[in-house]
Design a protein around this motif. Sequence first.
Motif, short mmCIF file in Angstrom:
data_model
loop_
_atom_site.label_atom_id
_atom_site.label_comp_id
_atom_site.label_asym_id
_atom_site.label_seq_id
_atom_site.Cartn_x
_atom_site.Cartn_y
_atom_site.Cartn_z
N TYR A 184 0.50 -13.91 13.73
CA TYR A 184 0.22 -12.69 12.97
C TYR A 184 -1.26 -12.34 13.22
CZ TYR A 184 4.47 -13.79 10.29
OH TYR A 184 5.76 -14.07 9.92
N VAL A 185 -1.51 -11.14 13.71
CA VAL A 185 -2.89 -10.68 13.94
C VAL A 185 -3.28 -9.73 12.80
CG1 VAL A 185 -4.46 -9.42 15.46
CG2 VAL A 185 -2.71 -10.95 16.42
N VAL A 186 -4.34 -10.08 12.07
CA VAL A 186 -4.73 -9.32 10.88
C VAL A 186 -6.17 -8.83 11.04
CG1 VAL A 186 -4.97 -9.36 8.37
CG2 VAL A 186 -3.25 -10.81 9.49
N PRO A 187 -6.41 -7.55 10.88
CA PRO A 187 -7.81 -7.07 10.87
C PRO A 187 -8.50 -7.52 9.58
CG PRO A 187 -6.33 -5.26 10.39
CD PRO A 187 -5.46 -6.44 10.72
N GLY A 188 -9.65 -8.17 9.71
CA GLY A 188 -10.40 -8.56 8.53
C GLY A 188 -11.17 -7.39 7.97
N PHE A 189 -11.81 -7.59 6.80
CA PHE A 189 -12.78 -6.61 6.26
C PHE A 189 -12.14 -5.42 5.56
CE2 PHE A 189 -16.04 -3.19 7.46
CZ PHE A 189 -16.91 -3.50 6.44
N ILE A 190 -10.98 -4.95 6.05
CA ILE A 190 -10.45 -3.69 5.52
C ILE A 190 -9.42 -3.94 4.43
CG2 ILE A 190 -10.93 -2.41 7.63
CD1 ILE A 190 -7.96 -2.66 8.34
N SER A 191 -9.27 -2.92 3.56
CA SER A 191 -8.31 -2.99 2.46
C SER A 191 -8.08 -1.56 1.99
CB SER A 191 -8.88 -3.85 1.32
OG SER A 191 -10.11 -3.30 0.87
N LYS A 192 -7.40 -1.43 0.87
CA LYS A 192 -7.26 -0.12 0.21
C LYS A 192 -7.58 -0.29 -1.26
CE LYS A 192 -3.81 2.33 3.01
NZ LYS A 192 -2.43 2.87 3.05
N ASN A 193 -8.08 0.81 -1.85
CA ASN A 193 -8.31 0.74 -3.29
C ASN A 193 -7.03 1.09 -4.02
OD1 ASN A 193 -8.09 3.56 -3.34
ND2 ASN A 193 -10.33 3.84 -3.22
N SER A 194 -7.10 1.08 -5.34
CA SER A 194 -5.88 1.29 -6.14
C SER A 194 -5.29 2.68 -5.97
CB SER A 194 -6.19 1.03 -7.62
OG SER A 194 -7.30 1.83 -8.03
N GLU A 195 -6.10 3.63 -5.47
CA GLU A 195 -5.58 4.98 -5.22
C GLU A 195 -5.00 5.11 -3.82
OE1 GLU A 195 -8.91 4.71 -6.54
OE2 GLU A 195 -7.94 4.80 -8.50
N GLY A 196 -5.02 4.03 -3.05
CA GLY A 196 -4.46 4.07 -1.70
C GLY A 196 -5.43 4.56 -0.64
N VAL A 197 -6.72 4.69 -1.01
CA VAL A 197 -7.73 5.16 -0.04
C VAL A 197 -8.29 3.95 0.69
CG1 VAL A 197 -9.95 6.34 0.23
CG2 VAL A 197 -8.30 7.12 -1.51
N PRO A 198 -8.41 4.00 2.05
CA PRO A 198 -8.96 2.87 2.81
C PRO A 198 -10.34 2.47 2.30
CG PRO A 198 -7.95 4.44 4.30
CD PRO A 198 -7.96 5.09 2.94
N SER A 199 -10.57 1.17 2.23
CA SER A 199 -11.84 0.66 1.76
C SER A 199 -12.17 -0.63 2.52
CB SER A 199 -11.80 0.41 0.25
OG SER A 199 -13.09 0.10 -0.24
N THR A 200 -13.18 -1.33 2.09
CA THR A 200 -13.55 -2.58 2.76
C THR A 200 -13.89 -3.65 1.72
OG1 THR A 200 -15.92 -2.08 2.90
CG2 THR A 200 -14.55 -1.31 4.71
N LEU A 201 -14.05 -4.88 2.21
CA LEU A 201 -14.35 -6.02 1.34
C LEU A 201 -15.82 -6.40 1.36
CD1 LEU A 201 -11.27 -8.25 2.23
CD2 LEU A 201 -11.55 -6.79 0.23
#
Length: 815
Positions: A184-201
Amino acid sequence: MQILKFGGSSVSSPERIKSLSKLIQQFSKNEKVVVVFSAFGGVTNDLLSVATLARDRDDSYKELLTTIEKRHLEAVRELLPVDQQSAVLSKVKSFINHLETLCEGVFLLSELSDKTTHVISGFGEMLSTEIISAYLKLSEKNTLLVDARELIVCHNFKEKVQVSYEPSNTKIRQYFNNHDAQIYVVPGFISKNSEGVPSTLGRGGSDFTAAILGAALNLKKVYIYTDVNGMYTANPNLVSQAYPLEHISYEEAMELSHFGAKVLYPPTLHPLINQNIEIHIKSTFDPESHGTVISRSSKKNFRWVTGITHIDAISLLNVEGSGMVGIPGFSKRLFEALYLSGINVVLITQASSEHSICIAVRDDEALEARNVLNDSFEAEVSSGKIKAVKIEDDVAIIALVGDRMKSHHGLSGKMFSALGYNNINIRAIAQGASERNISAVIAKKDVTKALNLLHEEFFEVPSKELNLFITGVGNVGGKLLQQLQKQEAYLLQKLRLKVRVLGISNSRKMLFSENGIDLNSWQEDLANADECSPEAFFETIKKLNLRNSIFVDNTASEVIAGWYKHYLRNSISVVTCNKIACADSFENYQELQDLAREYGASFLYETNVGAGLPIIDTLQNLMASGDQILKIQAVLSGSLNFVFNNYKAEEPFHSIVRKAMEEGFTEPDPRIDLSGVDVARKILILARESGLQLELEDIEKDSFLSEASLNAANNAEFFEIIEKDEASFQKMYHEAEAEDAELKYVAQLENGKAKVGLQKVHAQHPFANLSGSDNIVLFFTERYPEQPLIVKGAGAGADVTASGIFADVIRIGKR
């Protein structure tokens, strides 16, 4: 299942990606592997620069964006076969087009929100994993690219990250239960906030991604691969002797990472601690090495201190005033104001009088913090109850970290003594109740010096590094360099002293090397070095700001002696055979002594009297032990003793003097010795060491030279005159011979008065039969009233003088 994370340095080029793929395949042969990747090395910084340039309406953001695109397209072409490039190239161009659209909007609005910054900065990981997953599929078809934004939910305020663990864990478990892949290849650092907008860690968030996944999947280990072989005892870029720590606890790792150890992103530990999941930090470039294991306990560490770390992007703010004393809720108002503004406090210290609170914040938040506090306490500032908050920049925090520190006494004292001895001022101190961390705020310029000092104090085999800067490399200086080179191994093995010569100079040139001057070729190197001046030599040493620095003066220069006070004020010890400073005005002599004490430096000048003989040291020990000097009688000029030992009225006097010069027994100007001025300076120094406040003019001098020779314009004229005065020298000799006596130039101190002059010495006197250039000193004291304490031996010559200077250097090393 295993989880591996690779940082930006591990994927900075196609060659490195090819190399790490072999490591991944070793893991994937036997079990499923989750691999978290960062952006290609440097790309996240470039993306942030693109966003900032666009905000500032700087068109050059487009050029940088093109560079980012080109780098990724070239990686695709180098890693993938031509028939498999199309889809990946299309995806890369799609990401770049999206970036262009975002940056164009930023450019047009001249506005860059936190939300937009998070979105733009996250594209690096999406680009890197798109390319790397396609490359890994070449060898493992069952490779799946996972969108981490669909798994990890977070809330961000500025750069403060809060992960919503419950929904994130649910999504992660559902995803891995519903999919079956070998890699499984996973991009680190990135996520989404509770509104579904892309964010980071947050910066360094790829570590955090791996930890979140590892905790959600309840794995036993998380592997973090980086460009160094684990967490070190100190930053290896600043401390060359630093070495990797094999085992540390979660708490120790948290402290070290919080205080600047960039190998591990601080929040990484939070999801792993409760489930006791080990973190293995290893090097991509040396994967077989042990690295660092972070676990519940660090009992395998035998040292009291585990590591030394620092944060250098720090500013101090001080809130003080009588209006704080005894006022309930004052601290609450202060920290609440900072909290509401999203400002993190790195360090806190408060005086027990409640008169002041000192806080440290990141330097990029200092201005906002100051304004927030001044606004919050506007009424108190206006009424004079507290002072307006000011910022103190150019500071850093250094910290000792270790679980076992709480079990050992005296660590704080050892730390602060080491810093104070090397003139490192401590601006603020903080120590937690757990006693796992001792922190101190110091000037940023002193960080490297402090880290090396503390590492030497707490981690290295008991030894001490001395850094020498030597001016005057003629007869004495040259011999000193030979002796230092010859004894290098002995000093390290027997005395645990590592003596390095980092700077040398003569009257024309100066040579510096932070790694140590090559003592096999220093003459040639110095001849091709920079132009020298006393000021330039001092300023270079001061700028280097190294621990245990020692300035060695082998000259007879009054100008050089005038710089001693500058060295001592900067806690740079002074070792000198130059008598001018100690024989200068008593006020100057006393000032140098006071400066040495005040700034924790050594001022040693044993060779001022008797070259390598322990005359001053013996006198100081007598005085320190409570003895009192009654009388001192001495033959203190090796040059004069050599001259009169060899002059038999057969070979001319001037010829004997020339021979003394050639053999290095006199100063370059022999009149300094023959006039008695040199001896007068020596007895003056002994008088002062005995506790008397005498000046050079107070010394009675009886010269055997004619006024004409003493007033000669130069050495050539001096020798012409003493050649003509041969008859007077013959007369002196024969008069002494007739009385069965020898001629000795004697210095005497008695009843607070001192004098020097030529005397006839009979056979039964201790001064009789002195050979060569020998010196002798008779100390008559309350303990030695009849039979004096005698110090006797060679008192002139480059070798013995150099050995005396060497001994003073060693004395400093043993201190």
